[in-house]
Design a protein around this motif. Structure first.
Motif, PDB file in Angstrom:
ATOM      1  N   LEU A 235      -1.537   0.442  -3.146  1.00 24.54           N
ATOM      2  CA  LEU A 235      -0.895  -0.384  -4.184  1.00 24.54           C
ATOM      3  C   LEU A 235      -1.917  -1.230  -4.929  1.00 24.54           C
ATOM      4  O   LEU A 235      -1.892  -1.321  -6.160  1.00 24.54           O
ATOM      5  CB  LEU A 235       0.150  -1.311  -3.549  1.00 24.54           C
ATOM      6  N   SER A 236      -2.845  -1.841  -4.162  1.00 23.01           N
ATOM      7  CA  SER A 236      -3.812  -2.708  -4.842  1.00 23.01           C
ATOM      8  C   SER A 236      -4.716  -1.879  -5.755  1.00 23.01           C
ATOM      9  O   SER A 236      -5.035  -2.303  -6.866  1.00 23.01           O
ATOM     10  CB  SER A 236      -4.631  -3.514  -3.825  1.00 23.01           C
ATOM     11  N   THR A 237      -5.088  -0.674  -5.298  1.00 19.73           N
ATOM     12  CA  THR A 237      -5.942   0.164  -6.152  1.00 19.73           C
ATOM     13  C   THR A 237      -5.214   0.545  -7.440  1.00 19.73           C
ATOM     14  O   THR A 237      -5.797   0.529  -8.525  1.00 19.73           O
ATOM     15  CB  THR A 237      -6.342   1.458  -5.412  1.00 19.73           C
ATOM     16  N   MET A 238      -3.928   0.869  -7.308  1.00 16.87           N
ATOM     17  CA  MET A 238      -3.169   1.243  -8.506  1.00 16.87           C
ATOM     18  C   MET A 238      -3.096   0.078  -9.482  1.00 16.87           C
ATOM     19  O   MET A 238      -3.229   0.260 -10.694  1.00 16.87           O
ATOM     20  CB  MET A 238      -1.763   1.676  -8.116  1.00 16.87           C
ATOM     21  N   LEU A 239      -2.898  -1.118  -8.948  1.00 15.15           N
ATOM     22  CA  LEU A 239      -2.848  -2.289  -9.822  1.00 15.15           C
ATOM     23  C   LEU A 239      -4.184  -2.431 -10.567  1.00 15.15           C
ATOM     24  O   LEU A 239      -4.206  -2.646 -11.788  1.00 15.15           O
ATOM     25  CB  LEU A 239      -2.576  -3.550  -8.993  1.00 15.15           C
ATOM     26  N   GLY A 240      -5.281  -2.269  -9.839  1.00 13.66           N
ATOM     27  CA  GLY A 240      -6.603  -2.380 -10.469  1.00 13.66           C
ATOM     28  C   GLY A 240      -6.781  -1.346 -11.562  1.00 13.66           C
ATOM     29  O   GLY A 240      -7.259  -1.659 -12.659  1.00 13.66           O
ATOM     30  N   LEU A 241      -6.355  -0.122 -11.282  1.00 13.61           N
ATOM     31  CA  LEU A 241      -6.509   0.946 -12.268  1.00 13.61           C
ATOM     32  C   LEU A 241      -5.659   0.701 -13.506  1.00 13.61           C
ATOM     33  O   LEU A 241      -6.093   0.943 -14.634  1.00 13.61           O
ATOM     34  CB  LEU A 241      -6.161   2.296 -11.623  1.00 13.61           C
ATOM     35  N   ALA A 242      -4.438   0.194 -13.282  1.00  6.42           N
ATOM     36  CA  ALA A 242      -3.582  -0.126 -14.421  1.00  6.42           C
ATOM     37  C   ALA A 242      -4.267  -1.182 -15.285  1.00  6.42           C
ATOM     38  O   ALA A 242      -4.327  -1.061 -16.521  1.00  6.42           O
ATOM     39  CB  ALA A 242      -2.221  -0.625 -13.937  1.00  6.42           C
ATOM     40  N   ALA A 243      -4.838  -2.199 -14.631  1.00  6.71           N
ATOM     41  CA  ALA A 243      -5.470  -3.281 -15.386  1.00  6.71           C
ATOM     42  C   ALA A 243      -6.670  -2.784 -16.183  1.00  6.71           C
ATOM     43  O   ALA A 243      -6.850  -3.139 -17.352  1.00  6.71           O
ATOM     44  CB  ALA A 243      -5.894  -4.394 -14.427  1.00  6.71           C
ATOM     45  N   VAL A 244      -7.488  -1.925 -15.557  1.00  2.61           N
ATOM     46  CA  VAL A 244      -8.708  -1.488 -16.240  1.00  2.61           C
ATOM     47  C   VAL A 244      -8.373  -0.532 -17.393  1.00  2.61           C
ATOM     48  O   VAL A 244      -9.047  -0.514 -18.422  1.00  2.61           O
ATOM     49  CB  VAL A 244      -9.708  -0.868 -15.229  1.00  2.61           C
ATOM     50  N   ASN A 245      -7.260   0.211 -17.270  1.00  2.00           N
ATOM     51  CA  ASN A 245      -6.834   1.069 -18.375  1.00  2.00           C
ATOM     52  C   ASN A 245      -6.295   0.249 -19.524  1.00  2.00           C
ATOM     53  O   ASN A 245      -6.411   0.602 -20.689  1.00  2.00           O
ATOM     54  CB  ASN A 245      -5.756   2.045 -17.898  1.00  2.00           C
TER      55      ASN A 245
ATOM     56  N   LEU B 226      -8.627  -4.071  13.936  1.00  2.00           N
ATOM     57  CA  LEU B 226      -8.503  -2.832  13.153  1.00  2.00           C
ATOM     58  C   LEU B 226      -8.558  -3.152  11.666  1.00  2.00           C
ATOM     59  O   LEU B 226      -9.258  -2.496  10.895  1.00  2.00           O
ATOM     60  CB  LEU B 226      -7.152  -2.165  13.436  1.00  2.00           C
ATOM     61  N   GLY B 227      -7.806  -4.168  11.275  1.00  2.00           N
ATOM     62  CA  GLY B 227      -7.713  -4.536   9.856  1.00  2.00           C
ATOM     63  C   GLY B 227      -9.054  -4.955   9.286  1.00  2.00           C
ATOM     64  O   GLY B 227      -9.425  -4.547   8.184  1.00  2.00           O
ATOM     65  N   ALA B 228      -9.807  -5.752  10.066  1.00  2.00           N
ATOM     66  CA  ALA B 228     -11.096  -6.243   9.547  1.00  2.00           C
ATOM     67  C   ALA B 228     -12.028  -5.082   9.245  1.00  2.00           C
ATOM     68  O   ALA B 228     -12.925  -5.174   8.419  1.00  2.00           O
ATOM     69  CB  ALA B 228     -11.740  -7.187  10.556  1.00  2.00           C
ATOM     70  N   THR B 229     -11.815  -3.962   9.915  1.00  2.00           N
ATOM     71  CA  THR B 229     -12.689  -2.811   9.720  1.00  2.00           C
ATOM     72  C   THR B 229     -12.103  -1.787   8.746  1.00  2.00           C
ATOM     73  O   THR B 229     -12.807  -1.240   7.914  1.00  2.00           O
ATOM     74  CB  THR B 229     -12.929  -2.120  11.079  1.00  2.00           C
ATOM     75  N   MET B 230     -10.792  -1.551   8.861  1.00  2.00           N
ATOM     76  CA  MET B 230     -10.206  -0.442   8.108  1.00  2.00           C
ATOM     77  C   MET B 230      -9.411  -0.857   6.880  1.00  2.00           C
ATOM     78  O   MET B 230      -9.218  -0.070   5.968  1.00  2.00           O
ATOM     79  CB  MET B 230      -9.266   0.358   9.010  1.00  2.00           C
ATOM     80  N   ASN B 231      -8.901  -2.090   6.886  1.00  2.00           N
ATOM     81  CA  ASN B 231      -7.975  -2.466   5.818  1.00  2.00           C
ATOM     82  C   ASN B 231      -8.699  -3.291   4.774  1.00  2.00           C
ATOM     83  O   ASN B 231      -8.920  -4.476   4.956  1.00  2.00           O
ATOM     84  CB  ASN B 231      -6.828  -3.280   6.430  1.00  2.00           C
ATOM     85  N   MET B 232      -9.074  -2.664   3.683  1.00  2.00           N
ATOM     86  CA  MET B 232      -9.842  -3.379   2.658  1.00  2.00           C
ATOM     87  C   MET B 232      -9.158  -3.215   1.316  1.00  2.00           C
ATOM     88  O   MET B 232      -9.581  -2.408   0.478  1.00  2.00           O
ATOM     89  CB  MET B 232     -11.260  -2.835   2.611  1.00  2.00           C
ATOM     90  N   ASN B 233      -8.096  -3.981   1.115  1.00  2.00           N
ATOM     91  CA  ASN B 233      -7.327  -3.851  -0.125  1.00  2.00           C
ATOM     92  C   ASN B 233      -8.140  -4.272  -1.341  1.00  2.00           C
ATOM     93  O   ASN B 233      -8.110  -3.634  -2.380  1.00  2.00           O
ATOM     94  CB  ASN B 233      -6.074  -4.714  -0.060  1.00  2.00           C
ATOM     95  N   GLY B 234      -8.870  -5.377  -1.170  1.00  2.00           N
ATOM     96  CA  GLY B 234      -9.666  -5.894  -2.281  1.00  2.00           C
ATOM     97  C   GLY B 234     -10.800  -4.948  -2.632  1.00  2.00           C
ATOM     98  O   GLY B 234     -11.086  -4.696  -3.808  1.00  2.00           O
ATOM     99  N   THR B 235     -11.424  -4.399  -1.606  1.00  2.00           N
ATOM    100  CA  THR B 235     -12.535  -3.483  -1.823  1.00  2.00           C
ATOM    101  C   THR B 235     -12.067  -2.231  -2.577  1.00  2.00           C
ATOM    102  O   THR B 235     -12.723  -1.785  -3.519  1.00  2.00           O
ATOM    103  CB  THR B 235     -13.157  -3.095  -0.463  1.00  2.00           C
ATOM    104  N   ALA B 236     -10.911  -1.689  -2.178  1.00  2.00           N
ATOM    105  CA  ALA B 236     -10.416  -0.481  -2.842  1.00  2.00           C
ATOM    106  C   ALA B 236     -10.091  -0.773  -4.309  1.00  2.00           C
ATOM    107  O   ALA B 236     -10.407   0.020  -5.200  1.00  2.00           O
ATOM    108  CB  ALA B 236      -9.193   0.060  -2.111  1.00  2.00           C
ATOM    109  N   LEU B 237      -9.465  -1.926  -4.547  1.00  4.30           N
ATOM    110  CA  LEU B 237      -9.145  -2.312  -5.934  1.00  4.30           C
ATOM    111  C   LEU B 237     -10.435  -2.406  -6.752  1.00  4.30           C
ATOM    112  O   LEU B 237     -10.545  -1.862  -7.849  1.00  4.30           O
ATOM    113  CB  LEU B 237      -8.415  -3.656  -5.914  1.00  4.30           C
TER     114      LEU B 237
END
Ligand code: ASP
Length: 424
Positions: A92-102, A307-318
């Protein structure tokens, strides 16, 4: 004075001093000397002290957390909820980022002379951060299972350490209470001692934070910031929207918690993530806040947060998604809808492999650029402002871990903690 107030004070004072020095001296050799021999070492010592306890913390809390779940069935259930939450938040966060950059198209108006200058200045850095051989791809997945867990820990291969801790927890569950107890006692005690050490280290957090932020701002090229302002607004704006709107909605509707109260209690985590730019360095604090301030159960916090600190990077993906498209726009590469879907997929997958350290995502970001046919050396354009963006994306990363822990806790344990909106 409460710790978070002191940290905030350290952040503000450090940033104000750094910006003042930067503007007054314009980053002369004297400033550089002071930063590299005084403030940066102090900041790094503090950061090192936090990271020092991450491996014992992960091994002890994850294995004890799993043993505390009591059965492999429950582990499976929690594991599925946690993974689903990680993946959907990241997507979801990546999609939001992509929408914004488009929408904002930050790369289209950039002066060619500016890009040229940035590329020249930061080419060396980007080469240095380049693609370490075997750092990703299939190899990344093969190395999740370590041949030698001690070596994996020594190399900071977090996914491998996590795998080992998972197996340890599963083993503890299988062997039965009597056989598990001695090791469990040891691991529990290790966990307590680690948390005590972190408490001590966090006492000097205001100084560490002030030194880190001073070093960044005193050296920073504010002129670059000016040139890349549209790109920065796109990244930071999307991160902020996801943090404020996305996390609030999930907290309210899925975790059934009051988002304002939740974030208020989590502010030490937010400040630590922001100032350290490292999910790993923040993990000890995240763990303490989840248990003590948010009333998330030990087992869930112990399982979800490492697990989250290693695998869950919403900000990084965005950030990865926005940056790939930004560089594509700068170079006039037209990415079709199909390619953009690949960008989303790759951002989500690579974010799992990103190390939770400052700048951890840059090598993997370069890989994504290469895959969709955007010039990899374009990364040089953004390197000069990356530290600032890193601080912001790490804040989203650590926030997402807490949100997921709250979601899992709600499904596992029902009403819990002081911020729950579920009536008694
Ligand atoms: N600094 C980030 C973190 O630790 C990783 C990255 O995006 O570079 O969460």
């Amino acid at each position: 004075m409460a710790l978070h107030t002191k940290i905030l004070l350290g952040l503000v004072v450090g940033a104000a001093l750094g910006i003042t020095i930067n503007l007054l001296t314009g980053g002369t050799a004297g400033t550089e000397q002071f930063v590299s021999s005084v403030t940066e070492p102090i900041g790094r010592v503090w950061l090192n002290a936090l990271i020092m306890v991450v491996i014992p913390l992960i091994v002890s809390t994850l294995s004890v957390g799993i043993a505390g779940l009591g059965s492999l069935k429950r582990l499976g259930r929690i594991g599925v909820v946690a993974m689903l939450s990680f993946l959907s938040l990241t997507a979801l966060s990546t999609m939001l980022g992509l929408a914004a950059v488009n929408l904002l198209k930050p790369g289209e108006g950039l002066e060619p002379s500016v890009t040229e200058r940035l590329m020249e200045t930061y080419q060396g850095d980007s080469d240095a951060m380049g693609l370490a051989e075997g750092a990703f791809g299939i190899d990344l997945f093969v190395r999740i299972v370590p041949r030698n867990p001690v070596q994996a820990a020594a190399n900071g291969e977090m996914l491998a350490v996590i795998f080992f801790a998972l197996m340890l927890g599963i083993g503890l569950t299988i062997v039965g209470r009597e056989n598990a107890q001695p090791l469990l006692n040891f691991l529990e005690s290790l966990g307590h001692v680690t948390i005590a050490i972190i408490g001590l280290v966090m006492k000097v957090a205001p100084l560490g934070v002030a030194c880190l932020i001073f070093s960044v701002t005193a050296r920073f090229g504010f002129e670059i910031l000016f040139n890349l302002v549209k790109y920065i607004v796109t990244v930071v704006g999307s991160l902020t929207i996801f943090f404020v709107v996305g996390y609030s909605l999930i907290l309210w509707f899925v975790a059934r918690r009051n988002p304002v109260e939740f974030m208020k209690r989590a502010r030490v985590v937010i400040l630590t993530g922001f100032s350290t730019s490292s999910s790993n360095a923040t993990l000890p604090t995240t763990m303490r806040v989840a248990r003590e301030e948010l009333g998330i159960s030990d087992a869930v916090a112990g399982f979800v947060l490492p697990l989250g600190a290693t695998m869950n990077m919403n900000g990084t993906a965005l950030f990865e998604g926005v940056t790939v498209l930004f560089i594509a726009q700068v170079f006039g590469v037209d990415l079709s809808l199909g390619s953009q879907l690949i960008v989303i997929l790759m951002s989500v997958v690579t974010a799992i492999g990103v190390a939770g350290v400052p700048g951890g995502s840059i090598p993997l970001l370069m890989m994504v650029l290469g895959i969709v046919g955007v010039p990899v050396e374009g990364i040089a354009i953004v390197l000069g402002v990356d530290r600032i963006l890193d601080m912001c994306r790490t804040t989203l990363n650590v926030g997402g871990d807490l949100v997921t822990a709250a979601v899992v806790d709600r499904f596992e344990n029902g009403r819990r903690g002081p911020t729950s909106t579920i009536p008694e």
